[in-house]
Design a protein around this motif. Sequence first.
Motif, PDB file in Angstrom:
ATOM      1  N   ASP A  33      -6.774  -4.510   9.510  1.00 22.17           N
ATOM      2  CA  ASP A  33      -6.431  -4.900   8.146  1.00 22.17           C
ATOM      3  C   ASP A  33      -6.100  -3.698   7.270  1.00 22.17           C
ATOM      4  O   ASP A  33      -5.124  -3.719   6.522  1.00 22.17           O
ATOM      5  CB  ASP A  33      -7.558  -5.714   7.521  1.00 22.17           C
ATOM      6  N   ASP A  34      -6.895  -2.621   7.347  1.00 20.10           N
ATOM      7  CA  ASP A  34      -6.626  -1.432   6.524  1.00 20.10           C
ATOM      8  C   ASP A  34      -5.264  -0.839   6.856  1.00 20.10           C
ATOM      9  O   ASP A  34      -4.502  -0.470   5.951  1.00 20.10           O
ATOM     10  CB  ASP A  34      -7.717  -0.376   6.699  1.00 20.10           C
ATOM     11  N   TYR A  36      -2.707  -2.398   8.183  1.00 19.94           N
ATOM     12  CA  TYR A  36      -1.677  -3.338   7.726  1.00 19.94           C
ATOM     13  C   TYR A  36      -1.418  -3.164   6.233  1.00 19.94           C
ATOM     14  O   TYR A  36      -0.274  -3.077   5.790  1.00 19.94           O
ATOM     15  CB  TYR A  36      -2.087  -4.771   8.037  1.00 19.94           C
ATOM     16  N   ARG A  37      -2.475  -3.082   5.455  1.00 18.82           N
ATOM     17  CA  ARG A  37      -2.310  -2.908   4.002  1.00 18.82           C
ATOM     18  C   ARG A  37      -1.629  -1.577   3.680  1.00 18.82           C
ATOM     19  O   ARG A  37      -0.808  -1.508   2.771  1.00 18.82           O
ATOM     20  CB  ARG A  37      -3.650  -3.047   3.290  1.00 18.82           C
ATOM     21  N   ASP A  41       1.942  -1.313   1.784  1.00 19.94           N
ATOM     22  CA  ASP A  41       2.124  -0.434   0.630  1.00 19.94           C
ATOM     23  C   ASP A  41       3.294   0.515   0.860  1.00 19.94           C
ATOM     24  O   ASP A  41       4.156   0.684   0.003  1.00 19.94           O
ATOM     25  CB  ASP A  41       0.844   0.358   0.357  1.00 19.94           C
ATOM     26  N   PHE A  79      -3.148 -10.920  -1.225  1.00 25.15           N
ATOM     27  CA  PHE A  79      -3.691  -9.936  -2.161  1.00 25.15           C
ATOM     28  C   PHE A  79      -4.138 -10.647  -3.428  1.00 25.15           C
ATOM     29  O   PHE A  79      -3.506 -11.608  -3.881  1.00 25.15           O
ATOM     30  CB  PHE A  79      -2.643  -8.878  -2.521  1.00 25.15           C
ATOM     31  N   CYS A 108      -3.309  -2.062  -3.506  1.00 30.02           N
ATOM     32  CA  CYS A 108      -1.998  -2.130  -2.859  1.00 30.02           C
ATOM     33  C   CYS A 108      -1.232  -0.816  -2.985  1.00 30.02           C
ATOM     34  O   CYS A 108      -0.093  -0.740  -2.583  1.00 30.02           O
ATOM     35  CB  CYS A 108      -1.153  -3.254  -3.465  1.00 30.02           C
TER      36      CYS A 108
END
Length: 111
Positions: A33-34, A36-37, A41, A79, A108
């Motif tokens: 997840d980190d 991917y974010r 961004d 988000f 983000c």
Amino acid sequence: MVACLRDAGWDASIPPGTPAGGLSSGHVPPEQDDQYREDVDYCLRVKVGEWVEIRDEQDLRARYDALGAQFSCLGAAGFDVPEPPSYETFRDAFNSTGTTLSYYPPGCTAG
């Protein structure tokens, strides 16, 4: 945006029937997840958020609308996004600083 996420290794697509600005990245495992974010961004800043010359009020309005679509997409992607600024606030900030606001929600941006 889809091409950028695919280049980063995600299964990004725009499924049929998806509202404008929406996309799918398939299942993102919790342990990724980190990353991917971070990739979202990066793609927003570098690929989608490219510098745009603002020559007049029409260009400024188009920029605001494009950022609004990105903002909606972030919300659809899960988000937690606050309300974007009004067009008047966006315009006033541009007129006082000479640059447009970026109103990515907390978490983000690369910070």
